[in-house]
Enzyme design. Structure first.
Site, PDB file in Angstrom:
ATOM      1  N   PHE A 218      -4.183  10.413   8.045  1.00  0.00           N
ATOM      2  CA  PHE A 218      -5.304  10.101   7.455  1.00  0.00           C
ATOM      3  C   PHE A 218      -6.559  10.546   9.004  1.00  0.00           C
ATOM      4  CE2 PHE A 218      -4.239   5.781   5.414  1.00  0.00           C
ATOM      5  CZ  PHE A 218      -3.746   7.024   4.837  1.00  0.00           C
TER       6      PHE A 218
ATOM      7  N   TRP B  85     -13.224   9.883   3.742  1.00  0.00           N
ATOM      8  CA  TRP B  85     -12.436   9.743   5.637  1.00  0.00           C
ATOM      9  C   TRP B  85     -10.858   9.857   5.023  1.00  0.00           C
ATOM     10  CZ3 TRP B  85     -10.098   6.196   8.806  1.00  0.00           C
ATOM     11  CH2 TRP B  85      -9.463   6.762   9.320  1.00  0.00           C
ATOM     12  N   HIS B  86     -10.652   9.010   4.858  1.00  0.00           N
ATOM     13  CA  HIS B  86      -9.396   8.362   4.227  1.00  0.00           C
ATOM     14  C   HIS B  86      -8.667   9.654   3.877  1.00  0.00           C
ATOM     15  CE1 HIS B  86     -10.006   4.623   5.321  1.00  0.00           C
ATOM     16  NE2 HIS B  86      -9.145   4.367   5.816  1.00  0.00           N
ATOM     17  N   GLY B  87      -8.950  10.335   3.203  1.00  0.00           N
ATOM     18  CA  GLY B  87      -8.250  11.712   2.668  1.00  0.00           C
ATOM     19  C   GLY B  87      -8.788  12.417   1.943  1.00  0.00           C
TER      20      GLY B  87
END
Lengths: 333, 500
Positions: free
Chosen positions: B500, B326-328
């Site tokens: 993000f 999810w963060h990248g």
């Protein structure tokens, strides 16, 4: 809660306003015509300050431009009486920057008749400070409200100016002409013993030539600012760079109408009272140079193109040799 | 628009507040809510008006699905619609966020040279997508029956939390919007809100942006293939650890402060995470609203800890891997997620052992050891989180264990070892020894769920006596901090979590 909010908002608005007023009054980045508290404008960021000065003046009046390093900042634009010149020189200025700024000035609608370009030999011998900048950006000023009211940097510059905490020997007067500080140190040069064989880098020649392409119809006058004989020997001759530097200067100046050289050993560069470091010469010396550049005087400097390259190099070396023998320093050659 | 920009602080925010309370004063509650939606859309569109359309379509689609879920009676149809809704949201998110990653990974595996044109990530898409998923799940559970479209729009777009959270739950914020007193000007809300905002701004522009000067050169140098030494690697890793905390928690404080000025309490997002004594404790304190989201909408639906230890470990790993992704895009985020999954699994196994053998671990030494190990584990994880790719992270990790030499070279960190050491030490002392913003403001219920997180507090009587009060001394202190922060605004920088 009301008292808290009142105190908070009063404090914030008072301090910010005070800082804003102080920054506007000292104006260290020259957004509002410089320092109004005393006649000193310290060169904190000359690329930015000169751009501000340029943008906030009546640009159309300029029919002459000056590009160069900090040595050229000491050339008084008012001493060039035939034109109205804008001196766009700045500390550690390099050829690629001059070309970029020349294009910038042109984009802003200025069409000069005359351009003076200072040619410093260090452009052809790279170190960390003067390394070729592949991507040069003009120091575009931020909107004034950002630069003044809410800039810690500007506040620091303002306070340094007010309390004279700056260590700059060179500064600008109220009319933005370069000056020496009264506290400028005495120049006490020595010859070095070190001898090396270094090489020049000719890649900056193209940027000097680029100025001609940007302003094809202007009269471009190049000049090599004076360098003390000690500095010339130590930084050029002793490093084996003198010939190639002169070659680079010769090549760079080919696309200019005239180029003068004041850097050979002469009555200006063999004394120490007119400079504080061997590179930056007193405004009086620069006033004499201005007269030569306007062809009002001819007993100072040489016109490079009256010689071929070999003669030009020989001229420099013979002058250096002559001086060293005169001072019983001939063994250094 | 950035919270730390002059346009926001001196124009957008005061105008938004003035009109909101002006409408409230004359009893136009619905109009005030509509105004907030309008202001929020303007705030979002300031960055790139093109993506406003995406946001509006996403809101319209999800509200429609949520509304339909509330109308349907058939459990099968409801479940099908819910799955379709969540899938649609994830496809949109995936297209914008991971298309480049999937295509380049596939091209690497197949050994072909193919690149998508870089897709620009719409600001805040990860946050508003997650929030809409929670809404769909809550609608499926029948918990959103009375939602009005404008309220829903505000739930998604409310500008203080639109771009980087905190991720709010429908039940946390909708009742606050529905309360008609919300648009009545309240001195306490304003004073508390301004104070929290100022402290957040200070953390961001003074602490985070200045300490970044030590982190960025080390990571950039490593990305260029140059090996930082032991000292340089640790300076880079610790500086980034501090930068990320002050940046994101500063942003969260600003969001909480702005919302409070409007009379809205947002949930807490950070609670002294570097004081955590275990990795589970860390995740109760770091990006709390995301942790809660992952727990409630992923870990528990996967079975949580209800299906045995092996399944719990698997669920933890899946949750953290997805949290990492999810963060990248990039394998470094996958690794970071997996690493924390492994940390949590080890942590749980350790707890099981403790219980089994009745080990006493609540003494001072055990707690300090736990805190130290947790901090080191977190710092190690941040190296992967910050690095451009796995190769860069491994260069820094090698440096941290001394494989690149020990000596300090002044070429990477220009200001030198001494200054870096002093600056990092000061900020470490602040994060370890002083209360967080919520604790400072504790007397005035700074966040929605303060009572819940209050139990994590470990501050002494000394600090509790220094809690914020609306008196002249604090007015002076906070105003000076505000001025210092404002003077740093010329170096406007974006928040790390915007990516993000």
């Amino acid at each position: 809660m009301l008292a808290y909010l009142k105190t908070y908002l009063t404090m914030v608005s008072t301090i910010i306003s005070f800082i804003g007023v102080l920054n506007v009054a000292v104006d260290p980045l020259w957004y509002a015509q410089g320092n109004k508290l005393n006649p000193i404008n310290v060169p904190y960021n000359e690329r930015l300050t000169k751009t501000n000065l340029f943008l906030h003046s009546d640009r159309q009046k300029y029919d002459c431009l000056i590009f160069g390093s900090s040595r050229v900042t000491l050339l008084n634009s008012k001493a060039l009486k035939n034109n109205v010149c804008f001196n766009y020189s700045f500390s550690a200025g390099t050829a690629e920057e001059f070309a970029k700024y020349a294009q910038y000035v042109k984009d802003k609608g200025v069409n000069p008749q005359k351009i003076y370009v200072g040619i410093d030999a260090y452009n052809f011998t790279f170190d960390k400070k003067t390394a070729l900048k592949k991507k040069v950006e003009v120091a575009e000023p931020k909107p004034a409200y950002q630069a003044y009211l809410f800039s810690l940097d500007t506040l620091q510059f303002s306070l340094k100016t007010i309390f004279r905490l700056n260590t700059e020997i060179r500064y600008y007067e109220q009319d933005f002409q370069g000056k020496f500080s009264d506290n400028a140190p005495k120049y006490k040069p020595k010859f070095v013993d070190k001898k090396t064989q270094e090489k020049c880098n000719f890649s900056r020649i193209a940027y000097y030539k680029q100025i001609r392409h940007i302003f094809p119809n202007a009269k471009i006058i190049g000049y090599v600012p004076p360098i003390s004989v000690w500095k010339l020997f130590n930084e050029s001759y002793a490093r084996g760079l003198l010939d190639c530097e002169l070659q680079a200067i010769y090549e760079a100046s080919k696309s200019y109408d005239i180029t003068y050289d004041f850097s050979y050993p002469s009555e200006i560069t063999t004394v120490t009272y007119n400079t504080y470091d061997g590179s930056h010469y007193h405004p009086d010396v620069n006033n004499q140079i201005a007269q030569v550049l306007e062809e009002k005087r001819s007993n100072l400097g040489i016109r490079i193109h009256q010689y071929n390259l070999n003669e030009y190099q020989q001229f420099h070396k013979s002058k250096l040799k002559e001086y060293l023998y005169k001072e019983q320093q001939g063994k250094r050659l | 628009m950035l919270f730390n920009s002059l346009e926001f602080i001196f124009l957008f925010l005061p105008i938004s507040l003035f009109i909101f309370f002006f409408l409230g004063k004359y009893g136009y509650h619905r109009l005030a809510i509509t105004w907030l939606v309008t202001a929020s859309l303007f705030f979002y569109g300031w960055w790139n008006p093109r993506y406003l359309l995406l946001l509006l379509v996403s809101i319209g689609l999800n509200f429609f699905i949520g509304y339909t879920l509330n109308q349907l009676n058939s459990p099968v149809r409801k479940k099908t619609l819910l799955i379709l809704g969540i899938t649609a949201n994830l496809i949109i998110l995936g297209c914008f966020k991971y298309a480049n990653f999937f295509v380049s990974s596939a091209a690497d595996i197949l050994g072909i040279n193919f690149n998508l044109q870089n897709i620009i990530l719409p600001l805040g898409i990860s946050f508003f997508t997650f929030q809409q998923i929670t809404y769909l799940v809550d609608s499926y559970r029948g918990e959103t029956k009375d939602s009005k479209f404008v309220d829903y729009c505000l739930f998604i777009t409310f500008f203080p939390k639109l771009i980087s959270g905190p991720i709010v739950h429908h039940s946390e914020i909708m009742p606050q919007f529905a309360d008609k007193t919300v648009c009545q000007f309240n001195l306490e809300n304003m004073a508390v809100g301004i104070t929290i905002f100022s402290l957040g701004l200070f953390k961001k522009v003074v602490f985070a942006d200045n300490i970044a000067a030590y982190a960025s050169p080390v990571f950039n140098t490593a990305a260029a293939g140059i090996f930082p030494t032991f000292l340089e690697s640790w300076i880079g890793a610790l500086a980034y650890t501090l930068q990320l905390y002050f940046d994101f928690s500063g942003y969260s404080d600003m969001a909480i402060g702005i919302a409070r000025m409007f009379g809205i309490k947002l949930p807490v997002n950070f609670f002294s995470p570097y004081k955590a004594t275990s990795i589970s404790d860390f995740w109760r304190r770091w990006h709390i609203t995301l942790s809660n989201f992952l727990r409630d909408y992923l870990y528990i639906p996967l079975g949580g800890n209800r299906k045995g230890e092996i399944r719990r470990s698997l669920n933890l790993m899946v949750t953290m891997l997805l949290g990492g992704i999810w963060h990248g895009e990039g394998w470094q985020f996958v690794f970071w997620g997996g690493l924390h999954g492994a940390y949590l699994t080890i942590n749980h196994e350790w707890n099981v052992l403790q219980k089994k053998y009745d080990l006493k671990t609540d003494n001072w030494l055990s707690l300090k050891l736990g805190w130290f190990i947790t901090f080191l584990a977190v710092v190690f994880g941040w190296v992967f989180f910050r690095s451009e790719n796995m190769a860069t992270a491994l260069i820094i990790v090698k440096g941290m264990i001394g494989l690149n030499g020990l000596l300090f070279s002044t070429q990477i960190i220009e200001s030198g070892l001494k200054k870096a050491f002093i600056d990092i030490s000061i900020l470490l002392a602040i994060v370890w020894l002083t209360p967080n913003v919520q604790e400072w403001m504790g007397k005035y219920d700074p966040v929605f769920n303060y009572e819940k997180v209050k139990k994590l507090s470990s501050n002494s009587l000394f600090w509790s006596r220094l809690q914020w009060q609306p008196n002249q001394t604090y007015a002076l202190v906070i105003s000076v901090l505000t001025v210092i922060a404002l003077l740093h605004l010329t170096k406007v920088s974006e928040f790390l979590y915007f990516q993000f």
